[in-house]
Write an enzyme that holds these catalytic residues in place. Structure first.
Site, short mmCIF file in Angstrom:
data_model
loop_
_atom_site.label_atom_id
_atom_site.label_comp_id
_atom_site.label_asym_id
_atom_site.label_seq_id
_atom_site.Cartn_x
_atom_site.Cartn_y
_atom_site.Cartn_z
N TRP B 99 0.82 -1.21 0.00
CA TRP B 99 0.00 0.00 0.00
C TRP B 99 0.85 1.25 0.00
O TRP B 99 0.54 2.23 -0.70
CB TRP B 99 -1.00 -0.02 1.17
CG TRP B 99 -2.04 -1.07 0.93
CD1 TRP B 99 -2.16 -2.28 1.57
CD2 TRP B 99 -3.08 -1.06 -0.07
NE1 TRP B 99 -3.21 -3.00 1.03
CE2 TRP B 99 -3.79 -2.29 0.03
CE3 TRP B 99 -3.47 -0.14 -1.04
CZ2 TRP B 99 -4.88 -2.60 -0.81
CZ3 TRP B 99 -4.55 -0.44 -1.87
CH2 TRP B 99 -5.24 -1.66 -1.75
N ASP B 170 -1.61 6.70 6.32
CA ASP B 170 -2.69 5.82 5.87
C ASP B 170 -2.92 4.81 6.99
O ASP B 170 -2.08 3.94 7.22
CB ASP B 170 -2.27 5.12 4.58
CG ASP B 170 -3.28 4.06 4.14
OD1 ASP B 170 -4.34 3.92 4.79
OD2 ASP B 170 -3.01 3.38 3.13
N LYS B 194 -12.52 -1.72 7.21
CA LYS B 194 -11.82 -2.70 8.04
C LYS B 194 -12.43 -2.71 9.44
O LYS B 194 -13.05 -3.66 9.84
CB LYS B 194 -10.33 -2.38 8.13
CG LYS B 194 -9.67 -1.99 6.83
CD LYS B 194 -9.48 -3.15 5.87
CE LYS B 194 -8.68 -2.68 4.66
NZ LYS B 194 -8.47 -3.71 3.67
#
Lengths: 363, 363
Positions: B99, B170, B194
Site C-alpha cells: 500500500w 494511511d 476494516k
C-alpha cells in the site's frame, strides 16, 4: 410519501429484500456489508448489475459501464480532467440550472469553457433548442444536464449537436426514469441516489473512443481507464450500494417491465401534478415553461400574498398528512415534489388531492 | 468466522440494528437508504458519528474530521494534490509494503517524492526505526502506512520525526483498532471497511494548519477545505455508510469500552495466533519480523514442501470448518488471517486450534 429530492424513495420490495439479507446472505454466510469485493457472490452482483443496466438502457457495445464514488460533483471535475485538460480546446456547457453552473465552475479549473447557452437571465425556466446553442465545432465536448433537480427543468429531447463533438451528460436525476438513446452520448453520468440506489455510488457510462483522449498522469481514481480496465474493482467499491442497484434494476425489469413502462408511469405521475397547477392559475404557478417541465421534480409556488408564507403553510400541512420532502430548494423557494421512480402513483394522487383541498381553503 | 482482509467482519449487534431499521427508521418513517442528508435525522447521525470518533480517538480540537468517498486510493492522490503540488519540495514516503508503494506511485504524479526508507529488498518483513529514515527537514510531509494489510507489518510505535514536517498516515487497516496519538499526525486517513464500517466511506482527520497550505484551483471534491467548510455535506455523502459507522462507534464505546479495551482484545487475538506460529517453527513461518507483526493481519505460511500446496490445503480445510477469507494476497501468497475489531476472540481461538490440528496431521 417521500417526495425528497435525493436521497429519495426506494421501492419497498427492494428495501425488504435488502433487509432480509442484511445480517446474513444465505449463499455466503456473511452480511453484504462485510463480504469481500473479490469473492464470487459480489462478482455475480456487479456483473448482473451491469448486465441489467445494459439491458434496461440498451447500452451499446461501444460503451463501458463503471461504478464510481463521489457523486456527480466529482464528475464535474473528472470529466474536464479526462477530456479537456491539455487539449487546448474549449468545452461547451449548456447551462440550464444550478447543477449546470456547478459543473461549469469545476470545468473552468481544468481548461477553457464556452457557455453554449444559459438560462440564468430568464431564471432557469426552460431548456434551449438546438438552434440557440453556440457550439464550436471543435469543442472538446458539449455538456448538458438532462434534468435540473433544483429548478425542475428537463430536456424532453436532447438537442442535436454536431456528431464530431462528444456529448457529455449529467443525468443524475433522470437516469433510469425513461429510455435514453445512449448512442448519442459520449459519456453519461449520474449519482445513484435518485432512481438507481442509495447515496454513495456514481454510475458512469463512457464510449470507448473517449478513453483514448485521456491524458496520462491523472490519479488512478480520477482516470476513467482505471475503472474500465479493472471492471470497477481497482480498489474496494461501495459493495452494498452496488447490491442495492442490482435489486433496483431487477425491480425495474421484473416488476415495472422496463424503462418504457417506467417512463409512462412517470409521465402519468407528472401530469397528475402539472394538471392541478394548470387548472388553478390563480393559486399555483409552475416554475418551468410547459415544454421544459421536469417529470422528476415538479417545482411550483403559491401566488397569493404574502409571498412565501403560503408555501410554508403548504409544506407544513402536507407533512402533517404524511407527505414529506416538499420544501423547494433554498435558491428557488416554493414547493418541489420529487417524484422519482419509486414514488408511487397513489402517493402522487394523494398530493394532487391535497393541492386541490389547499387551494379550496385559501380561495 | 470471517477472516477477510476487507471488506471485513462487522459486529453482529451493529448488523442487527441496521437490519431492524433498514425499511423504516421509526423516528423518520423512511429507510436510512432514502432519507435526505439535509434532514434532522441524518444531521444527528453525522454529528454523533463525529463526536464518537473524537471521543474514542481523543482527537484534539486542532483537528477536523471529514467523511469522504473513494477509499484510501483516492487519498493517495488527494494528499499530494493538497499538500505537495506546487510546493517545490519533496514529500518523504516510508515504504513498508504494497500500500505504501501505491501511495508513492500516485504522489509521483503530483510532485517530487523522496523514499525515506523502503523494505522492498528485505521483502517487506518489518518497519524501520526512526534512525533509519532519510527524511529531509524541509519535506512537504512524511507519509507512513501504519499497518500493511497485505504483508501484515505494523508500526507498534510511529517513529519520531522532525516536528516541523507534518506526519501523514494511511491508517486504513488499524484505525479504531487501538488508541492513536492524533497530536502527532497532521493528516490521517482510512477506508472505513476494516474496523469502522462498510466499504464506500473514507475517514480523514486533518489538522487545521495544513488547510492553509492547500493550493487554489483543486476540484471541489478533491480539496479538503470543501469537506471541512461544509461539515462533509457539500454534496450528498454516503448516508448509510456513515450511519453504520455511528453504530460501530457506539458498539466500540458501549459494548467494548473504548479503544484501550479494544486494543487489549486485539493484542490477545493476535498473540493467540502468533504463539502457535512460534510454537511450531517446523510447520509455520510468520512473514513479519516479530517486532513488526501486525495485530490486524497475521501473515504466515507452511514450510513443508511442496511449497504452496499445503497452504492451499490449509485454506480449503479451514473453509470447510467455517473459517473464510484466509487465503494470502496473491502478491505474498501463503495464509493471512485478518482479525479486525469485529472478529471475536472465540473465532480466533478456533483458528488457533485448527492450526494445531493441521500441524499434527502433517507432522
Amino acid at each position: 410519501v417521500n417526495f425528497s429530492p435525493g436521497p429519495s424513495a426506494l421501492p419497498l420490495p427492494v428495501l425488504e429484500e435488502a433487509q432480509a439479507t442484511l445480517v446474513t446472505l444465505p449463499e455466503v454466510g456473511a452480511s453484504p456489508l462485510e463480504v469481500s469485493h473479490r469473492g464470487s457472490w459480489f462478482t455475480g452482483v456487479i456483473e448482473e448489475a451491469e448486465a441489467n443496466l445494459r439491458e434496461l438502457l440498451a447500452i451499446p457495445e461501444t460503451h463501458r459501464v463503471c461504478f464510481l464514488q463521489g457523486g456527480a460533483t466529482l464528475q464535474f471535475s473528472m470529466v474536464p480532467m479526462n477530456l479537456l485538460r491539455g487539449t487546448g480546446r474549449a468545452a461547451a456547457y449548456v447551462v440550464t440550472g444550478s447543477w449546470s453552473e456547478k459543473a461549469v465552475a469545476e470545468a473552468e479549473k481544468e481548461g477553457r469553457v464556452r457557455i453554449a447557452w444559459t438560462g440564468r437571465e430568464e431564471g432557469f425556466v426552460r431548456v434551449p433548442d438546438a438552434a440557440e446553442l453556440d457550439l464550436p465545432r471543435d469543442a472538446a465536448y458539449a455538456h448538458v444536464t438532462t434534468n435540473e433537480t433544483i429548478q425542475g427543468v428537463e430536456f424532453r429531447e436532447i438537442p442535436a449537436i454536431d456528431g464530431a463533438v462528444p456529448l457529455v451528460a449529467d443525468a443524475s436525476s433522470d437516469l433510469l426514469s425513461r429510455p435514453m438513446d445512449l448512442d448519442r452520448f459520449g459519456l453519461l453520468y449520474g449519482g445513484a441516489q435518485k432512481n438507481a440506489g442509495p447515496a454513495g455510488l456514481t454510475i458512469v457510462i463512457v464510449r470507448d473512443d473517449l478513453l483514448e483522449r485521456i491524458p496520462d498522469g491523472l490519479g488512478a481514481m480520477l482516470d476513467y481507464r482505471t475503472f474500465v480496465r479493472s471492471s470497477s474493482l481497482y480498489n474496494t467499491p461501495p459493495v452494498f450500494a452496488i447490491y442495492v442497484v442490482l435489486l433496483v434494476t431487477r425491480w425495474l425489469r421484473d416488476e415495472i417491465g422496463g424503462l418504457k413502462a417506467m417512463a409512462d408511469l412517470n409521465e402519468e405521475k407528472a401530469s397528475t401534478l402539472y394538471s392541478v397547477i394548470d387548472e388553478m392559475p390563480d393559486v399555483y404557478r409552475g416554475h418551468a415553461d410547459p415544454g421544459s417541465r421536469s417529470r422528476m421534480n415538479v417545482t411550483f409556488r403559491t401566488i397569493r400574498l404574502p409571498a412565501g408564507e403560503l408555501d410554508r403553510a403548504f409544506v407544513e400541512q402536507a407533512e402533517r398528512e404524511g407527505m414529506i420532502g416538499l420544501k423547494g430548494h433554498r435558491s428557488v423557494g416554493g414547493i418541489r415534489a420529487s417524484i422519482y421512480n419509486a414514488v408511487p402513483l397513489d402517493g402522487v394522487r394523494k398530493l394532487a388531492a391535497f393541492m386541490r383541498e389547499f387551494a379550496a381553503g385559501i380561495r
